[in-house]
Design a protein around this motif. Structure first.
Motif, PDB file in Angstrom:
ATOM      1  N   ARG A 294      -2.971 -12.507  -8.468  1.00  0.00           N
ATOM      2  CA  ARG A 294      -2.273 -11.980  -7.291  1.00  0.00           C
ATOM      3  C   ARG A 294      -2.473 -10.477  -7.203  1.00  0.00           C
ATOM      4  NH1 ARG A 294       2.402  -8.142  -6.867  1.00  0.00           N
ATOM      5  NH2 ARG A 294       2.631  -8.021  -4.607  1.00  0.00           N
ATOM      6  N   THR A 295      -2.873 -10.019  -6.025  1.00  0.00           N
ATOM      7  CA  THR A 295      -3.003  -8.594  -5.758  1.00  0.00           C
ATOM      8  C   THR A 295      -2.290  -8.262  -4.450  1.00  0.00           C
ATOM      9  OG1 THR A 295      -5.057  -8.827  -4.491  1.00  0.00           O
ATOM     10  CG2 THR A 295      -5.277  -8.495  -6.873  1.00  0.00           C
ATOM     11  N   SER A 296      -2.112  -6.964  -4.206  1.00  0.00           N
ATOM     12  CA  SER A 296      -1.536  -6.510  -2.941  1.00  0.00           C
ATOM     13  C   SER A 296      -1.949  -5.063  -2.731  1.00  0.00           C
ATOM     14  CB  SER A 296      -0.006  -6.616  -2.969  1.00  0.00           C
ATOM     15  OG  SER A 296       0.555  -5.607  -3.793  1.00  0.00           O
ATOM     16  N   PRO A 297      -1.848  -4.564  -1.496  1.00  0.00           N
ATOM     17  CA  PRO A 297      -2.071  -3.131  -1.290  1.00  0.00           C
ATOM     18  C   PRO A 297      -0.973  -2.342  -1.988  1.00  0.00           C
ATOM     19  CG  PRO A 297      -1.203  -4.147   0.707  1.00  0.00           C
ATOM     20  CD  PRO A 297      -1.520  -5.265  -0.238  1.00  0.00           C
ATOM     21  N   ASP A 298      -1.233  -1.067  -2.264  1.00  0.00           N
ATOM     22  CA  ASP A 298      -0.256  -0.274  -3.023  1.00  0.00           C
ATOM     23  C   ASP A 298       0.722   0.474  -2.121  1.00  0.00           C
ATOM     24  OD1 ASP A 298      -1.826   1.727  -1.985  1.00  0.00           O
ATOM     25  OD2 ASP A 298      -2.059   2.834  -3.865  1.00  0.00           O
ATOM     26  N   HIS A 299       0.895  -0.003  -0.879  1.00  0.00           N
ATOM     27  CA  HIS A 299       1.826   0.670   0.042  1.00  0.00           C
ATOM     28  C   HIS A 299       2.830  -0.340   0.584  1.00  0.00           C
ATOM     29  CE1 HIS A 299      -0.282  -1.274   3.360  1.00  0.00           C
ATOM     30  NE2 HIS A 299      -1.418  -0.809   2.899  1.00  0.00           N
ATOM     31  N   GLY A 300       3.795   0.151   1.351  1.00  0.00           N
ATOM     32  CA  GLY A 300       4.851  -0.694   1.879  1.00  0.00           C
ATOM     33  C   GLY A 300       4.625  -1.133   3.309  1.00  0.00           C
ATOM     34  N   THR A 301       5.723  -1.509   3.965  1.00  0.00           N
ATOM     35  CA  THR A 301       5.667  -2.079   5.312  1.00  0.00           C
ATOM     36  C   THR A 301       5.318  -1.058   6.381  1.00  0.00           C
ATOM     37  OG1 THR A 301       8.050  -1.722   5.534  1.00  0.00           O
ATOM     38  CG2 THR A 301       7.330  -3.891   4.760  1.00  0.00           C
ATOM     39  N   ALA A 302       5.536   0.226   6.112  1.00  0.00           N
ATOM     40  CA  ALA A 302       5.213   1.306   7.061  1.00  0.00           C
ATOM     41  C   ALA A 302       5.790   1.020   8.446  1.00  0.00           C
ATOM     42  CB  ALA A 302       3.701   1.531   7.132  1.00  0.00           C
ATOM     43  N   PHE A 303       7.091   0.713   8.498  1.00  0.00           N
ATOM     44  CA  PHE A 303       7.742   0.427   9.776  1.00  0.00           C
ATOM     45  C   PHE A 303       7.509   1.525  10.822  1.00  0.00           C
ATOM     46  CE2 PHE A 303      11.191  -2.386   7.669  1.00  0.00           C
ATOM     47  CZ  PHE A 303      10.441  -3.529   7.890  1.00  0.00           C
ATOM     48  N   GLU A 304       7.408   2.765  10.338  1.00  0.00           N
ATOM     49  CA  GLU A 304       7.322   3.892  11.266  1.00  0.00           C
ATOM     50  C   GLU A 304       6.043   3.905  12.102  1.00  0.00           C
ATOM     51  OE1 GLU A 304       5.555   5.190   7.343  1.00  0.00           O
ATOM     52  OE2 GLU A 304       7.324   4.049   8.009  1.00  0.00           O
ATOM     53  N   ILE A 305       5.019   3.162  11.680  1.00  0.00           N
ATOM     54  CA  ILE A 305       3.776   3.125  12.469  1.00  0.00           C
ATOM     55  C   ILE A 305       3.408   1.710  12.902  1.00  0.00           C
ATOM     56  CG2 ILE A 305       2.810   5.233  11.439  1.00  0.00           C
ATOM     57  CD1 ILE A 305       1.016   3.382   9.711  1.00  0.00           C
ATOM     58  N   ALA A 306       4.325   0.760  12.716  1.00  0.00           N
ATOM     59  CA  ALA A 306       4.028  -0.644  13.048  1.00  0.00           C
ATOM     60  C   ALA A 306       3.697  -0.786  14.530  1.00  0.00           C
ATOM     61  CB  ALA A 306       5.223  -1.526  12.695  1.00  0.00           C
ATOM     62  N   GLY A 307       2.624  -1.484  14.822  1.00  0.00           N
ATOM     63  CA  GLY A 307       2.218  -1.757  16.196  1.00  0.00           C
ATOM     64  C   GLY A 307       1.522  -0.615  16.899  1.00  0.00           C
TER      65      GLY A 307
END
Length: 368
Positions: A294-307
């Motif tokens: 299992r891997t994932s990017p090292d950042h979060g949801t970044a709600f502030e730039i979503a869409g």
């Protein structure tokens, strides 16, 4: 090894940048040469994000089960109620529920062998909390689901590999959460992962201290003397090449990093701040120590730039590549371990060898 690797991808929080980084990564058709992607999410939510981001010429193949995945298409399994509501940039109950449902379906398929590896898009650690998911993050959830022997949060990039002894806990709890056995366990997992997942024959691991200046010989804290140094010595007795403890600031500020294959930090920010400073755009979070990949990017949801079409997909792209590479490495090492060792009769070998074996030096007597 069988054919193309089947990679499960969870959509993460539906109000964040998960779909954007997935689309941007898989829009390059060359990705289909390396793997068969199966998104665990919602075709309805995917369509919403695609329209918001104005992404054209990108289609998804709807399937019910992973074994129906088309090897030359981007596949999607609907895991979420069609009535789910997308509210970009907001942490909502719907967002947490949708994230959990995708994770649950994907990990069950991973456990059953229906997919080969898993890449997870970012979740919001608070809104996903429920009776079904009461974990600080993916790492702890996956450890509970797949491993009786623990796991290790390992951040990887071309520059460095950094693991942490304690993960998502308050800083005030770090000292009490560290003990000799726990450090040895993390070193054992890290050492094995470096060998099996990254094909490093003799890994060299740097262990960081907990306190400033690694405690200054007990002047600024006793954890190094009482806990960390005994752990390093025990690890060495197990054949693990662990050195330290090193002061964290001096270690990352010098060229010591280049001398080691990996670093074991004592707590989250001690390891992740320097890692993300140097590798944020292409860093990958890997859960070492599990029987699955299992891997994932090292950042979060970044709600502030979503869409807003501003998300950089590079970390997610690298997470996908790493999942493929680690899966292949494990399978290659498993194949090698099955092969019987070949024996040779040295008396029948050609006398004219190009390499001369070194002669044993005579032992010198100790001075009286």
């Amino acid at each position: 090894m069988k054919g193309k690797i089947k990679i499960g991808i969870t959509h993460g929080d539906i109000n964040g940048i998960g779909y954007e980084i997935i689309f941007k990564t898989l829009a390059d058709n060359r990705m289909l040469d390396f793997c068969t992607p199966v998104i665990y999410g919602s075709s309805k939510v995917a369509a919403y994000h695609r329209k918001t981001l104005n992404i054209a010429n990108f289609s998804l193949n709807n399937i019910k089960e992973a074994n129906e995945a088309h090897p030359k298409r981007v596949n999607i399994i609907n895991c979420v109620d069609d009535e789910v509501r997308v509210e970009l940039g907001k942490a909502t109950k719907d967002g947490g529920t949708a994230a959990y449902m995708a994770i649950e379906k994907a990990t069950n398929d991973l456990k059953d062998g229906n997919i080969d590896a898993l890449v997870t898009a970012p979740i919001h650690k608070k809104n996903i909390q429920s009776d079904e998911f009461s974990f600080p993050g993916h790492t702890e959830y996956l450890e509970q689901k797949f491993s009786d022997n623990g796991s290790l949060m390992l951040l990887i990039s071309d520059i460095m590999k950094v693991g942490v002894v304690t993960g998502h806990i308050p800083v005030t709890q770090v000292s009490n959460a560290i003990n000799t056995d726990k450090i040895v366990d993390k070193l054992r997992i890290l050492n094995h992962s470096l060998k099996n997942d990254f094909t490093i024959r003799k890994p060299k691991i740097a262990v960081l201290g907990l306190n400033p200046h690694a405690g200054d010989n007990g002047l600024i804290g006793k954890e190094e003397i009482d806990v960390i140094i005994p752990a390093i010595e025990k690890a060495k007795s197990l054949g693990i090449m662990a050195l330290g403890p090193y002061p964290a600031d001096g270690f990352f500020g010098s060229n010591n990093l280049s001398k080691f294959d990996a670093v074991l930090a004592m707590y989250h920010d001690q390891g992740l701040i320097p890692f993300k400073t140097l590798s944020f755009s292409n860093g990958v979070n890997f859960t070492a120590g599990l029987p699955v990949v299992r891997t994932s990017p090292d950042h979060g949801t970044a709600f502030e730039i979503a869409g807003q079409d501003k998300a950089d997909p590079e970390s997610f792209r690298q997470a996908l590549y790493q999942a493929i590479d680690i899966y292949k490495s494990r399978n290659n090492n498993a194949e090698i371990s099955k092969r019987p060792l070949r024996s040779y009769d040295i008396s029948k070998m050609d006398d004219k060898l190009d390499v001369e074996l070194p002669k044993e030096e005579p032992k010198q007597e100790d001075e009286a």
